[in-house]
Scaffold this active site. Sequence first.
Site, PDB file in Angstrom:
ATOM      1  N   LYS A 111       0.732  -1.309   0.188  1.00 29.58           N
ATOM      2  CA  LYS A 111       0.061  -0.080  -0.098  1.00 29.58           C
ATOM      3  C   LYS A 111       0.776   1.342  -0.026  1.00 29.58           C
ATOM      4  O   LYS A 111       0.565   2.268  -0.632  1.00 29.58           O
ATOM      5  CB  LYS A 111      -0.913   0.074   1.101  1.00 29.58           C
ATOM      6  CG  LYS A 111      -1.990  -1.037   1.178  1.00 29.58           C
ATOM      7  CD  LYS A 111      -3.159  -0.395   0.290  1.00 29.58           C
ATOM      8  CE  LYS A 111      -4.163  -1.209   0.074  1.00 29.58           C
ATOM      9  NZ  LYS A 111      -4.953  -1.194  -1.168  1.00 29.58           N
ATOM     10  N   LYS A 195      -3.198 -11.567  -8.138  1.00 33.27           N
ATOM     11  CA  LYS A 195      -4.675 -12.112  -7.687  1.00 33.27           C
ATOM     12  C   LYS A 195      -5.734 -11.168  -8.252  1.00 33.27           C
ATOM     13  O   LYS A 195      -5.334  -9.909  -8.563  1.00 33.27           O
ATOM     14  CB  LYS A 195      -4.834 -12.029  -6.243  1.00 33.27           C
ATOM     15  CG  LYS A 195      -4.313 -10.778  -5.500  1.00 33.27           C
ATOM     16  CD  LYS A 195      -5.029 -10.617  -4.105  1.00 33.27           C
ATOM     17  CE  LYS A 195      -5.038  -9.069  -3.814  1.00 33.27           C
ATOM     18  NZ  LYS A 195      -6.003  -8.838  -2.817  1.00 33.27           N
ATOM     19  N   LYS A 198      -9.696  -5.701  -6.098  1.00 38.17           N
ATOM     20  CA  LYS A 198     -10.830  -4.588  -6.523  1.00 38.17           C
ATOM     21  C   LYS A 198      -9.901  -3.289  -7.148  1.00 38.17           C
ATOM     22  O   LYS A 198     -10.277  -2.678  -8.024  1.00 38.17           O
ATOM     23  CB  LYS A 198     -11.214  -4.134  -5.291  1.00 38.17           C
ATOM     24  CG  LYS A 198     -12.259  -4.877  -4.835  1.00 38.17           C
ATOM     25  CD  LYS A 198     -12.857  -4.445  -3.252  1.00 38.17           C
ATOM     26  CE  LYS A 198     -13.539  -5.468  -2.659  1.00 38.17           C
ATOM     27  NZ  LYS A 198     -13.504  -5.638  -1.220  1.00 38.17           N
TER      28      LYS A 198
HETATM   29  P1  TYM Z   1     -10.763  -7.902   1.140  1.00 40.78           P
HETATM   30  O1  TYM Z   1     -12.101  -6.931   1.049  1.00 40.78           O
HETATM   31  O2  TYM Z   1      -9.731  -7.490   0.073  1.00 40.78           O
HETATM   32  O3  TYM Z   1     -11.466  -9.395   0.544  1.00 40.78           O
HETATM   33  C1  TYM Z   1     -12.587  -9.951   1.196  1.00 40.78           C
HETATM   34  C2  TYM Z   1     -12.222 -11.538   1.255  1.00 40.78           C
HETATM   35  O4  TYM Z   1     -12.134 -11.870  -0.161  1.00 40.78           O
HETATM   36  C3  TYM Z   1     -10.780 -12.615  -0.166  1.00 40.78           C
HETATM   37  N1  TYM Z   1     -10.220 -12.376  -1.504  1.00 40.78           N
HETATM   38  C4  TYM Z   1      -9.544 -13.175  -2.304  1.00 40.78           C
HETATM   39  N2  TYM Z   1      -9.449 -14.724  -2.199  1.00 40.78           N
HETATM   40  C5  TYM Z   1      -8.877 -15.263  -3.162  1.00 40.78           C
HETATM   41  N3  TYM Z   1      -8.805 -14.664  -4.370  1.00 40.78           N
HETATM   42  C6  TYM Z   1      -8.718 -13.591  -4.651  1.00 40.78           C
HETATM   43  N4  TYM Z   1      -8.206 -12.965  -5.783  1.00 40.78           N
HETATM   44  C7  TYM Z   1      -9.255 -12.555  -3.305  1.00 40.78           C
HETATM   45  N5  TYM Z   1      -9.285 -11.243  -3.407  1.00 40.78           N
HETATM   46  C8  TYM Z   1     -10.055 -11.290  -2.221  1.00 40.78           C
HETATM   47  C9  TYM Z   1      -9.978 -11.884   0.820  1.00 40.78           C
HETATM   48  O5  TYM Z   1      -8.866 -13.167   1.285  1.00 40.78           O
HETATM   49  C10 TYM Z   1     -10.912 -11.749   2.024  1.00 40.78           C
HETATM   50  O6  TYM Z   1     -11.144 -13.025   2.610  1.00 40.78           O
HETATM   51  N6  TYM Z   1      -8.775  -7.072   5.439  1.00 40.78           N
HETATM   52  C11 TYM Z   1      -9.800  -7.789   4.711  1.00 40.78           C
HETATM   53  C12 TYM Z   1     -11.022  -7.447   5.316  1.00 40.78           C
HETATM   54  C13 TYM Z   1     -11.020  -7.602   6.826  1.00 40.78           C
HETATM   55  C14 TYM Z   1     -11.263  -9.045   7.374  1.00 40.78           C
HETATM   56  C15 TYM Z   1     -11.244  -8.871   8.603  1.00 40.78           C
HETATM   57  C16 TYM Z   1     -11.336 -10.365   6.978  1.00 40.78           C
HETATM   58  C17 TYM Z   1     -11.189  -6.527   7.769  1.00 40.78           C
HETATM   59  N7  TYM Z   1     -11.369  -7.395   8.994  1.00 40.78           N
HETATM   60  C18 TYM Z   1     -11.351  -9.635   9.881  1.00 40.78           C
HETATM   61  C19 TYM Z   1     -11.562 -11.438   7.809  1.00 40.78           C
HETATM   62  C20 TYM Z   1     -11.587 -10.875   9.148  1.00 40.78           C
HETATM   63  C21 TYM Z   1      -9.761  -7.579   3.224  1.00 40.78           C
HETATM   64  O7  TYM Z   1      -9.314  -6.446   2.874  1.00 40.78           O
HETATM   65  O8  TYM Z   1     -10.427  -8.216   2.509  1.00 40.78           O
END
Ligand code: TYM
Length: 331
Positions: A111, A195, A198
């Site tokens: 980031k 990967k 977004k």
């Molecule tokens: P975020 O919003 O980027 O993504 C949400 C969930 O989707 C999964 N994910 C993926 N899995 C496989 N392949 C991909 N290309 C891919 N892109 C996204 C992420 O692994 C995630 O599970 N920090 C977290 C949000 C968060 C969170 C938490 C998650 C905040 N607090 C507590 C679990 C528990 C995040 O940015 O996810």
Amino acid sequence: MPTVVSGIRSTGNLHLGNYFGAVKNFIEMQHHFDTYFFIADLHSLTTHPVPHHLFGNVKQVLAEYLACGIDPEKATVFIQSDVPEVSELYLLMNMNAYLGELERTTSFKDKARQQPDNVNAGLLTYPVLMAADIIIHKAHLVPVGKDQEQNLEMARTFARRFNRMYNVDLFPIPRPYVFEGQDMVKIPGLDGSGKMGKSEGNAVSLADSPHEIRKKVMKAVTDSGPTEPNQQKPEVIQNLFTLLDVVSKPDVVAHFDLQYNNCSIRYGDLKKQLAEDIIHFTAPIREKIEMLLADDQYLSKVAKLGAEKARASASKTLLEVREVIGVKKFY
Ligand code: TYM
């Protein structure tokens, strides 16, 4: 009964990576565990979103979650900022999180590179807020994709450190959840490397129209084709097969695999099939998203119920944490 927590940032539409990395497992788990699923709107503040975008995104992501099959009668579905106890636990946990370990986190380094003019403290302490999200409900299991592995490892470290520091057994040490015998999932993007994400501009969203899906998939990066039988697939091609694996029938995957192995594959055909299979998979979800987005009353009912249930659980833990730390009331 084991407790499960998972979340998603409210920075844009849910994509196939989110679905197959986290949401799919969660949907399965909601039938067997005490489950919490939330929208991490506070986490998304690290990128300074325009206020009305932030709010609009929260509504969109809530509708998308529910459309995927997350059932607010079974799981506690809530919005992170509706549970102020999380922010207080975040503050308390920050006291035991060290600069060195936070600076070494891959997601922080990424980031900081992506937004060099906005390397704020929220980015640095992102894993602490994430740990607070998880441990405030005393989670045992966290369904997340491979990209969150390190953040989850930090949550484990913070939970363990707290227990050790105060000589208590307050927090279970949360584990990533994957189906038996499987690895953590990483869904690739359409741009040939890395990967699906977004902010990477390489994602297929669950809300995309068939036209958008076809356009995106047909533009996916490929190479000039195999030159020898049974040669190993380069990353760009393996990525397309990984996507086929999650949305297509096994015989479709086997068909293209065979064609690749005997060097007769035409990537245009593979992409056409992949696009149609994605459309087939997302169509019912997209229909539900549209229905839910038109029903503000239902969405606010879900958010209110979720906030109440999540606060009940969170405030109980926070009280225990305050007690352990010695933050007590005089009255
Ligand atoms: P975020 O919003 O980027 O993504 C949400 C969930 O989707 C999964 N994910 C993926 N899995 C496989 N392949 C991909 N290309 C891919 N892109 C996204 C992420 O692994 C995630 O599970 N920090 C977290 C949000 C968060 C969170 C938490 C998650 C905040 N607090 C507590 C679990 C528990 C995040 O940015 O996810």
